[in-house]
Scaffold this active site. Structure first.
Site, PDB file in Angstrom:
ATOM      1  N   GLU A  29       0.798  -1.368   0.104  1.00 46.17           N
ATOM      2  CA  GLU A  29       0.039   0.009  -0.024  1.00 46.17           C
ATOM      3  C   GLU A  29       0.832   1.039  -0.060  1.00 46.17           C
ATOM      4  O   GLU A  29       1.986   1.092   0.448  1.00 46.17           O
ATOM      5  CB  GLU A  29      -0.822  -0.261   1.152  1.00 46.17           C
ATOM      6  CG  GLU A  29      -1.819   1.305   1.326  1.00 46.17           C
ATOM      7  CD  GLU A  29      -2.895   1.069   2.388  1.00 46.17           C
ATOM      8  OE1 GLU A  29      -2.878  -0.045   3.116  1.00 46.17           O
ATOM      9  OE2 GLU A  29      -3.572   2.063   2.597  1.00 46.17           O
ATOM     10  N   ASN A  74      -6.818   1.370   2.872  1.00 44.16           N
ATOM     11  CA  ASN A  74      -7.493   2.588   2.994  1.00 44.16           C
ATOM     12  C   ASN A  74      -6.910   3.606   2.192  1.00 44.16           C
ATOM     13  O   ASN A  74      -7.813   4.560   1.746  1.00 44.16           O
ATOM     14  CB  ASN A  74      -7.059   3.129   4.562  1.00 44.16           C
ATOM     15  CG  ASN A  74      -7.682   2.104   5.634  1.00 44.16           C
ATOM     16  OD1 ASN A  74      -8.595   1.389   5.274  1.00 44.16           O
ATOM     17  ND2 ASN A  74      -7.267   2.056   6.762  1.00 44.16           N
ATOM     18  N   ASN A 174     -11.989  -0.889  -0.990  1.00 46.13           N
ATOM     19  CA  ASN A 174     -11.489  -1.539   0.213  1.00 46.13           C
ATOM     20  C   ASN A 174     -12.275  -1.142   1.396  1.00 46.13           C
ATOM     21  O   ASN A 174     -12.396   0.151   1.943  1.00 46.13           O
ATOM     22  CB  ASN A 174      -9.878  -0.766   0.286  1.00 46.13           C
ATOM     23  CG  ASN A 174      -9.383  -1.409   1.781  1.00 46.13           C
ATOM     24  OD1 ASN A 174      -8.925  -2.412   1.627  1.00 46.13           O
ATOM     25  ND2 ASN A 174      -9.138  -0.458   2.750  1.00 46.13           N
ATOM     26  N   GLU A 175     -12.400  -2.215   2.252  1.00 41.20           N
ATOM     27  CA  GLU A 175     -13.168  -2.112   3.820  1.00 41.20           C
ATOM     28  C   GLU A 175     -14.360  -0.981   3.386  1.00 41.20           C
ATOM     29  O   GLU A 175     -14.145  -0.022   4.394  1.00 41.20           O
ATOM     30  CB  GLU A 175     -11.996  -2.038   4.577  1.00 41.20           C
ATOM     31  CG  GLU A 175     -11.112  -2.900   4.827  1.00 41.20           C
ATOM     32  CD  GLU A 175     -10.302  -2.715   6.003  1.00 41.20           C
ATOM     33  OE1 GLU A 175     -10.059  -1.901   6.804  1.00 41.20           O
ATOM     34  OE2 GLU A 175      -9.598  -3.884   6.149  1.00 41.20           O
ATOM     35  N   TYR A 246      -6.710  -8.997  11.678  1.00 38.02           N
ATOM     36  CA  TYR A 246      -5.536  -8.767  12.170  1.00 38.02           C
ATOM     37  C   TYR A 246      -5.634  -9.264  13.593  1.00 38.02           C
ATOM     38  O   TYR A 246      -6.759  -9.271  14.353  1.00 38.02           O
ATOM     39  CB  TYR A 246      -4.988  -7.329  12.121  1.00 38.02           C
ATOM     40  CG  TYR A 246      -4.723  -7.066  10.628  1.00 38.02           C
ATOM     41  CD1 TYR A 246      -3.636  -6.824  10.123  1.00 38.02           C
ATOM     42  CD2 TYR A 246      -5.616  -6.061  10.182  1.00 38.02           C
ATOM     43  CE1 TYR A 246      -3.351  -6.489   8.841  1.00 38.02           C
ATOM     44  CE2 TYR A 246      -5.501  -5.606   8.758  1.00 38.02           C
ATOM     45  CZ  TYR A 246      -4.358  -5.940   8.104  1.00 38.02           C
ATOM     46  OH  TYR A 246      -4.060  -5.143   6.918  1.00 38.02           O
ATOM     47  N   GLU A 294      -6.315  -9.314   3.373  1.00 37.44           N
ATOM     48  CA  GLU A 294      -5.301  -8.811   4.327  1.00 37.44           C
ATOM     49  C   GLU A 294      -5.414  -9.536   5.601  1.00 37.44           C
ATOM     50  O   GLU A 294      -6.439  -9.762   6.190  1.00 37.44           O
ATOM     51  CB  GLU A 294      -5.908  -7.407   4.760  1.00 37.44           C
ATOM     52  CG  GLU A 294      -5.708  -6.572   3.641  1.00 37.44           C
ATOM     53  CD  GLU A 294      -6.146  -4.984   4.313  1.00 37.44           C
ATOM     54  OE1 GLU A 294      -5.810  -4.667   5.531  1.00 37.44           O
ATOM     55  OE2 GLU A 294      -6.549  -4.130   3.349  1.00 37.44           O
ATOM     56  N   GLN A 351       1.272  -6.521   5.580  1.00 37.68           N
ATOM     57  CA  GLN A 351       1.896  -6.143   4.134  1.00 37.68           C
ATOM     58  C   GLN A 351       3.162  -6.949   3.799  1.00 37.68           C
ATOM     59  O   GLN A 351       3.487  -7.717   4.609  1.00 37.68           O
ATOM     60  CB  GLN A 351       1.835  -4.817   3.939  1.00 37.68           C
ATOM     61  CG  GLN A 351       0.296  -4.004   4.375  1.00 37.68           C
ATOM     62  CD  GLN A 351       0.252  -2.613   3.704  1.00 37.68           C
ATOM     63  OE1 GLN A 351       0.968  -1.982   3.054  1.00 37.68           O
ATOM     64  NE2 GLN A 351      -1.045  -2.068   4.195  1.00 37.68           N
TER      65      GLN A 351
HETATM   66  O1  AHR Z   1      -2.933  -3.003   6.002  1.00 43.39           O
HETATM   67  C1  AHR Z   1      -3.311  -1.784   6.715  1.00 43.39           C
HETATM   68  C2  AHR Z   1      -4.740  -1.294   6.764  1.00 43.39           C
HETATM   69  O2  AHR Z   1      -5.640  -2.249   7.368  1.00 43.39           O
HETATM   70  C3  AHR Z   1      -5.363  -1.204   5.412  1.00 43.39           C
HETATM   71  O3  AHR Z   1      -5.002  -0.067   4.640  1.00 43.39           O
HETATM   72  C4  AHR Z   1      -6.731  -1.475   5.702  1.00 43.39           C
HETATM   73  O4  AHR Z   1      -7.301  -1.746   4.405  1.00 43.39           O
HETATM   74  C5  AHR Z   1      -6.776  -2.232   6.812  1.00 43.39           C
HETATM   75  O5  AHR Z   1      -7.608  -1.488   7.731  1.00 43.39           O
END
Ligand code: AHR
Length: 504
Positions: A29, A74, A174-175, A246, A294, A351
């Site tokens: 990103e 994001n 995205n999200e 995450y 992700e 990432q």
């Molecule tokens: O990977 C970091 C961020 O985590 C990304 O930009 C977003 O999609 C997620 O919330």
């Protein structure tokens, strides 16, 4: 207390599905030092003619990354892709709102496609469905994929790219469920936009595959209704639904942390159920696949990030320093993907460089491997073939949030072309070696090649630019005799046991 011993049976015919190699994908990103100071640093002594760091290219190649998601995240939700094409000196500097930095746009679509070729990856391109929509998305696709003879395709050619990039995989935003997202949308608003954008994009290039946003984690209050509504509104144009998650360890409870792959497993099963409910509702023949685009451990850098000054270029954001127990959970999460090889067809470790990443760099200096580099590399290099169902019996434990957690996690991949069998195992027992007997009698003529393990006496050990405290080593205790493989899984360990058919 149950006896500390595990047993497992593997059989060639217990097939889950062919592993789609794209489950070993990753993500770059425009965030922190992922692009600038990570993959790209023209002033670096190892920069190539385009400014890409050759040391980083070599590390990414070691991971054998098949696909890389780009440019966000994001960031994509307020990104003007046109800012990143054409002569570099004409590209605007912009306020990047998601991470509150300055984006110089020195790297854009064409440069990233070039970089991906250098590392041997495909690109998974995300379009902006936050501040923009159908028009920007279809123009970008015309720019990248249409051969010639139109405004956008000829503009690409005038930028030095005669041949189309033919990017096959596209993320519709995205999200979009997240209130933090620029242009956040309700499921209804997003589902309608995804449908209309998907329709236009597939008219431009019917060969592409589309990924719709699912929830940004299974804890979101709108999960799984967001997926259900989106799929219902856009089903005909979609191929994949995305999952993001995450995993943190804020209470420093290692047994509980190491059980978090069960959360991932439950999330995947819930999304499969949601997809199949909408399939049934719509009387569709099409099955939607999962893109877990992700995933990672993320929490070490949370406090440091609060200190970062806004509106700087490439500050050190989200620079988690991963420890040994993080690597163990990464191993269990990779095993979870293999156990769902029939539905999880893409994934992206988030990432790849510097930003919550397996690869770290110093500005103008060296690059190095975090602890999580190793399980990711092992799975990516050896985990290609047919994923097999492992019939495992393991002692179990209870933790704060979980009950009946198997101490051992397992997956196995049979590579028929190479006549290789690779068994991936995590032993979560923090005090004891776990003996395991594995029945591999159906792999007639196979021999033991090696047993690689990742171990450390210190669960909190981290690698640094000067010292690889955590690195793979050989476990020489394993034996294969008469189709029975016996191994000793060291306490708290990631294990890769490799077998190959012998010549005789
Ligand atoms: O990977 C970091 C961020 O985590 C990304 O930009 C977003 O999609 C997620 O919330």
């Amino acid at each position: 207390m149950s006896k500390l011993k595990a047993t497992m049976t593997l059989d060639k015919s217990y097939q889950i599905d062919k592993v789609d190699e794209r489950i070993y994908g990753s993500f770059i990103e425009h965030l922190g030092r992922a692009v600038y100071g990570g993959i790209y640093e023209p002033s670096h002594p190892q920069a190539d003619e385009q400014g890409f760091r050759k040391d980083v290219i070599e590390l990414v190649k070691e991971l054998n990354v098949p696909i890389v998601r780009y440019p966000g995240g994001n960031m994509v939700s307020a990104y003007n892709w046109e800012d990143g094409i054409g002569p570099k000196e004409d590209r605007p500097r912009r306020l990047e709102l998601a991470w509150r930095t300055i984006e110089t746009n020195e790297v854009g679509t064409n440069e990233f496609v070039d970089w991906a070729k250098k590392v041997g990856s495909e690109v998974m391109m995300a379009v902006n469905l936050g501040t923009r929509g159908i028009d920007a998305a279809r123009n970008l696709l015309e720019y990248t994929n249409h051969p010639s003879g139109t405004y956008w395709s000829d503009l690409r050619r005038s930028h030095g790219y005669e041949e189309p990039h033919n990017i096959k995989t596209w993320c519709l935003g995205n999200e979009m469920d997240g209130p933090w997202q620029i242009g956040h949308k309700t499921a209804y608003e997003y589902g309608r936009l995804a449908n209309e954008t998907g329709k236009a994009m597939k008219l431009v290039d019917p060969s592409i595959e589309l990924v719709a946003c699912g929830s940004s984690s299974s804890e979101m209050p709108t999960f799984p209704e967001y997926e259900a509504t989106t799929l219902d509104l856009a089903y005909d144009h979609l191929d994949y639904i995305s999952l993001h998650q995450y995993y943190g360890n804020r209470s420093d409870d290692t047994p509980n942390f190491l059980a978090k792959n069960l959360t991932m497993d439950h999330f995947i099963k819930s999304v499969i159920a949601t997809c199949d409910y909408i399939k049934a509702k719509r009387r569709s023949k099409k099955t939607i696949k999962l893109s877990f685009d992700e995933w990672n451990v993320w929490y070490h850098s949370n406090d440091a990030d609060k200190q970062i000054e806004p509106w700087t270029i490439a500050p050190p954001q989200l620079e988690d320093h991963y420890n040994f127990e993080d690597a163990l959970l990464i191993g269990s999460l990779l095993i979870t993907f293999l156990q769902h090889a029939d539905r999880v067809k893409m994934a992206a470790m988030a990432q790849l460089v510097n930003v919550i990443a397996p690869i770290m760099t110093e500005n103008e200096g060296r690059s190095w491997k975090q602890t999580i580099f190793y399980p990711y590399m092992h799975a990516s290099v050896y985990g290609r073939g047919i994923s097999l169902k492992t019939v495992l019996s393991s002692p179990k434990y209870d933790s704060r949030d979980f009950t009946d957690v198997p101490y051992v996690d397992s997956a196995a991949v049979h590579n028929e072309e190479k006549d290789e069998l690779t068994i991936f195992l995590v032993n979560k027992h923090l005090e004891s070696t776990m003996p395991i007997d594995i029945d591999v009698r159906s792999f007639d003529g196979y021999e033991l090649v090696e047993h690689i393990e990742l171990v450390s006496d210190d669960l909190k050990a981290v690698n640094t630019v000067d010292h690889q405290a955590v690195a793979p080593q050989q476990n020489t205790n394993s034996k294969l005799d008469g189709g029975m493989l016996t191994a000793q899984l060291s306490k708290a360990s990631w294990n890769v046991i490799r077998l190959k058919k012998g010549r005789n």
